[in-house]
Design a protein around this motif. Structure first.
Motif, PDB file in Angstrom:
ATOM      1  N   LEU A 177       0.821  -1.321   0.058  1.00  0.00           N
ATOM      2  CA  LEU A 177      -0.029  -0.039  -0.102  1.00  0.00           C
ATOM      3  C   LEU A 177       0.935   1.306   0.104  1.00  0.00           C
ATOM      4  CD1 LEU A 177      -2.828  -0.920   2.445  1.00  0.00           C
ATOM      5  CD2 LEU A 177      -2.802  -0.867  -0.044  1.00  0.00           C
ATOM      6  N   ILE A 178       0.467   2.264  -0.914  1.00  0.00           N
ATOM      7  CA  ILE A 178       1.297   3.442  -1.191  1.00  0.00           C
ATOM      8  C   ILE A 178       0.528   4.447  -0.774  1.00  0.00           C
ATOM      9  CG2 ILE A 178       2.695   4.728  -2.712  1.00  0.00           C
ATOM     10  CD1 ILE A 178       3.458   2.046  -4.003  1.00  0.00           C
ATOM     11  N   ALA A 179       0.742   5.433  -0.046  1.00  0.00           N
ATOM     12  CA  ALA A 179      -0.066   6.995   0.320  1.00  0.00           C
ATOM     13  C   ALA A 179       0.411   7.887  -0.751  1.00  0.00           C
ATOM     14  CB  ALA A 179       0.038   7.286   1.745  1.00  0.00           C
ATOM     15  N   GLU A 180      -0.293   8.395  -1.535  1.00  0.00           N
ATOM     16  CA  GLU A 180      -0.050   9.249  -2.557  1.00  0.00           C
ATOM     17  C   GLU A 180      -0.858  10.630  -2.302  1.00  0.00           C
ATOM     18  OE1 GLU A 180      -0.738   5.878  -6.013  1.00  0.00           O
ATOM     19  OE2 GLU A 180      -1.486   7.939  -6.301  1.00  0.00           O
ATOM     20  N   SER A 181      -0.307  11.903  -2.268  1.00  0.00           N
ATOM     21  CA  SER A 181      -0.621  13.165  -2.367  1.00  0.00           C
ATOM     22  C   SER A 181      -0.988  13.800  -1.229  1.00  0.00           C
ATOM     23  CB  SER A 181      -1.801  13.399  -2.928  1.00  0.00           C
ATOM     24  OG  SER A 181      -1.877  12.983  -4.668  1.00  0.00           O
ATOM     25  N   GLY A 182      -0.641  15.039  -1.041  1.00  0.00           N
ATOM     26  CA  GLY A 182      -0.939  15.720   0.513  1.00  0.00           C
ATOM     27  C   GLY A 182       0.049  15.392   1.568  1.00  0.00           C
ATOM     28  N   VAL A 183       1.103  14.558   1.292  1.00  0.00           N
ATOM     29  CA  VAL A 183       2.126  14.251   2.507  1.00  0.00           C
ATOM     30  C   VAL A 183       3.298  15.284   2.321  1.00  0.00           C
ATOM     31  CG1 VAL A 183       3.458  12.706   3.372  1.00  0.00           C
ATOM     32  CG2 VAL A 183       1.515  11.996   2.447  1.00  0.00           C
ATOM     33  N   SER A 184       3.402  16.281   3.266  1.00  0.00           N
ATOM     34  CA  SER A 184       4.384  17.138   3.173  1.00  0.00           C
ATOM     35  C   SER A 184       5.351  17.189   4.696  1.00  0.00           C
ATOM     36  CB  SER A 184       3.685  18.560   2.882  1.00  0.00           C
ATOM     37  OG  SER A 184       2.896  18.765   3.988  1.00  0.00           O
ATOM     38  N   THR A 185       4.981  16.759   5.457  1.00  0.00           N
ATOM     39  CA  THR A 185       5.785  16.838   6.670  1.00  0.00           C
ATOM     40  C   THR A 185       6.124  15.482   7.429  1.00  0.00           C
ATOM     41  OG1 THR A 185       3.772  16.788   8.259  1.00  0.00           O
ATOM     42  CG2 THR A 185       4.440  18.867   7.144  1.00  0.00           C
ATOM     43  N   PRO A 186       7.126  15.638   8.207  1.00  0.00           N
ATOM     44  CA  PRO A 186       7.435  14.280   9.154  1.00  0.00           C
ATOM     45  C   PRO A 186       6.099  13.832   9.930  1.00  0.00           C
ATOM     46  CG  PRO A 186       9.120  15.805   9.280  1.00  0.00           C
ATOM     47  CD  PRO A 186       8.219  16.556   8.487  1.00  0.00           C
ATOM     48  N   GLU A 187       5.313  14.741  10.205  1.00  0.00           N
ATOM     49  CA  GLU A 187       4.039  14.237  11.008  1.00  0.00           C
ATOM     50  C   GLU A 187       3.093  13.544  10.067  1.00  0.00           C
ATOM     51  OE1 GLU A 187       0.687  16.278  14.012  1.00  0.00           O
ATOM     52  OE2 GLU A 187       1.602  17.441  12.463  1.00  0.00           O
ATOM     53  N   ASP A 188       2.987  14.144   8.829  1.00  0.00           N
ATOM     54  CA  ASP A 188       2.434  13.544   7.718  1.00  0.00           C
ATOM     55  C   ASP A 188       2.644  12.052   7.423  1.00  0.00           C
ATOM     56  OD1 ASP A 188       0.649  15.711   7.527  1.00  0.00           O
ATOM     57  OD2 ASP A 188       1.700  16.368   5.844  1.00  0.00           O
ATOM     58  N   ILE A 189       3.860  11.915   7.409  1.00  0.00           N
ATOM     59  CA  ILE A 189       4.573  10.357   7.326  1.00  0.00           C
ATOM     60  C   ILE A 189       4.322   9.412   8.039  1.00  0.00           C
ATOM     61  CG2 ILE A 189       6.770   9.479   7.242  1.00  0.00           C
ATOM     62  CD1 ILE A 189       7.037  10.532   4.588  1.00  0.00           C
ATOM     63  N   ARG A 190       4.316   9.958   9.417  1.00  0.00           N
ATOM     64  CA  ARG A 190       4.097   9.129  10.539  1.00  0.00           C
ATOM     65  C   ARG A 190       2.368   8.648  10.593  1.00  0.00           C
ATOM     66  NH1 ARG A 190       8.109  12.427  12.917  1.00  0.00           N
ATOM     67  NH2 ARG A 190       6.585  13.712  13.907  1.00  0.00           N
ATOM     68  N   ARG A 191       1.712   9.622  10.331  1.00  0.00           N
ATOM     69  CA  ARG A 191       0.289   9.575  10.301  1.00  0.00           C
ATOM     70  C   ARG A 191      -0.009   8.562   9.430  1.00  0.00           C
ATOM     71  NH1 ARG A 191      -4.526  14.138   8.948  1.00  0.00           N
ATOM     72  NH2 ARG A 191      -6.141  12.443   8.805  1.00  0.00           N
ATOM     73  N   MET A 192       0.585   8.305   8.112  1.00  0.00           N
ATOM     74  CA  MET A 192       0.361   7.585   6.787  1.00  0.00           C
ATOM     75  C   MET A 192       0.837   6.343   7.579  1.00  0.00           C
ATOM     76  SD  MET A 192      -1.866   9.098   4.779  1.00  0.00           S
ATOM     77  CE  MET A 192      -2.523   9.753   6.276  1.00  0.00           C
ATOM     78  N   ARG A 193       2.053   6.167   8.113  1.00  0.00           N
ATOM     79  CA  ARG A 193       2.529   4.917   8.252  1.00  0.00           C
ATOM     80  C   ARG A 193       1.766   4.186   9.204  1.00  0.00           C
ATOM     81  NH1 ARG A 193       6.490   1.846   5.945  1.00  0.00           N
ATOM     82  NH2 ARG A 193       8.088   2.121   7.374  1.00  0.00           N
ATOM     83  N   GLU A 194       1.335   5.084  10.256  1.00  0.00           N
ATOM     84  CA  GLU A 194       0.342   4.312  11.277  1.00  0.00           C
ATOM     85  C   GLU A 194      -0.853   3.720  10.818  1.00  0.00           C
ATOM     86  OE1 GLU A 194       0.091   7.375  14.205  1.00  0.00           O
ATOM     87  OE2 GLU A 194       2.137   7.280  14.998  1.00  0.00           O
ATOM     88  N   ALA A 195      -1.145   4.575   9.590  1.00  0.00           N
ATOM     89  CA  ALA A 195      -2.585   3.808   8.987  1.00  0.00           C
ATOM     90  C   ALA A 195      -2.172   2.875   8.020  1.00  0.00           C
ATOM     91  CB  ALA A 195      -3.095   4.909   8.124  1.00  0.00           C
ATOM     92  N   GLY A 196      -1.124   2.348   8.076  1.00  0.00           N
ATOM     93  CA  GLY A 196      -0.828   1.204   7.261  1.00  0.00           C
ATOM     94  C   GLY A 196       0.148   1.368   5.902  1.00  0.00           C
ATOM     95  N   ALA A 197       0.608   2.623   5.758  1.00  0.00           N
ATOM     96  CA  ALA A 197       1.432   2.720   4.321  1.00  0.00           C
ATOM     97  C   ALA A 197       2.770   1.804   4.488  1.00  0.00           C
ATOM     98  CB  ALA A 197       1.412   4.150   4.314  1.00  0.00           C
ATOM     99  N   ASP A 198       2.908   1.160   3.454  1.00  0.00           N
ATOM    100  CA  ASP A 198       4.185   0.586   3.455  1.00  0.00           C
ATOM    101  C   ASP A 198       4.956   1.387   2.508  1.00  0.00           C
ATOM    102  OD1 ASP A 198       3.570  -2.168   4.045  1.00  0.00           O
ATOM    103  OD2 ASP A 198       2.025  -1.990   2.330  1.00  0.00           O
TER     104      ASP A 198
END
Length: 270
Positions: A210-231
């Motif tokens: 699973l790859i999260a696309e668009s809207g990721v711009s900060t380390p906080e966004d990264i961690r949020r997406m990873r916690e949600a399951g982004a590989d």
């Protein structure tokens, strides 16, 4: 895709342009791809966040344009720790070119995704890449056939979805890589909760990457997406930084490094 479907005018213009484009000479490509799964795993083993960094000269949702050498920027992204690269090949709205991808792929040793709006099989043959993008919303009932045609050429395939229904179609088509676009292409609005919703539904439905696309711009966004399951995460604008810096490659490298080390950072470092 239904020609009457309600999409933003900018997206309609992109799709109309894509519909007119075919491979330059009709020659069928055959690819020996670099493994995206292996690149993601190796990046995680090295203690970095798997980021697919995007060489994106411009876009309808971006203010500014980068005219720097795409190879120089691509090398800077790899130096910053990118697991893989994405290169825009759409010329009219994103300033891309298949030649950019060809040059980048020759210059780096990581997998390279071809980012474009592909609607017909012939368009797969414009350039060799390790991964190609198919957007479920726009290829409609042709998804399974196009996925098979891409794999027959050796491509790995990233199937992009935005909703649970599109996720189901991707799973049914046999997708191994699923990108969840946080941007609603009908309205061009971004909501990171999109990935959270679709990924939650995906957990018991597929073992696809699973790859999260668009809207990721900060380390906080990264961690949020990873916690949600982004590989992995596909990031363009936040890395490209369309400002007028004196050393674009250095800026791109620093931006990439900041995001690939996000999970080791604290909130104080953002």
């Amino acid at each position: 895709m239904d020609a009457d479907e309600d999409v933003a005018p900018a997206v309609r213009s992109i799709l109309d342009a894509a519909d007119r484009r075919d491979a330059p000479d009709g020659a069928r490509v055959s690819v020996d791809p670099r493994s995206l799964d292996d690149a993601v795993a190796a990046t995680e083993a090295d203690g970095r966040t798997p980021v697919i960094a995007e060489v994106k000269p411009t876009s309808p949702t971006t203010e500014g344009t980068r005219t720097d050498d795409p190879v120089e920027l691509a090398r800077a992204m790899v130096d910053g720790g990118a697991a893989a690269l994405s290169v825009l090949t759409e010329p009219e709205h994103f300033g891309g070119n298949p030649e950019y991808l060809e040059r980048v792929r020759e210059a780096v040793d990581v997998p390279v995704l071809r980012k474009d709006f592909l609607l017909r099989e012939a368009q797969l043959d414009a350039v060799e890449a390790d991964v190609v993008l198919l957007i479920a919303r726009f290829v409609g009932d042709d998804l399974a056939d196009l996925l098979a045609a891409a794999r027959d050429r050796g491509f790995q395939v990233l199937v992009e979805v935005h909703t649970r229904e599109e996720l189901e179609r991707a799973i049914n088509a046999g997708a191994n890589f699923v990108g969840v676009n946080n941007r609603d292409l009908a309205k061009l609005e971004v909501d990171l909760a999109t990935f959270e919703d679709v990924a939650a539904h995906a957990r018991d439905r597929t073992d696809a990457t699973l790859i999260a696309e668009s809207g990721v711009s900060t380390p906080e966004d990264i961690r949020r997406m990873r916690e949600a399951g982004a590989d992995a995460l596909l990031i363009g604008s936040a890395i490209m930084d369309y400002g007028e810096g004196d050393d674009p490659a250095a800026t791109v490298r620093e931006n990439t490094e900041r995001l690939t080390t996000a999970e080791s950072q604290t909130g104080d470092n953002e």
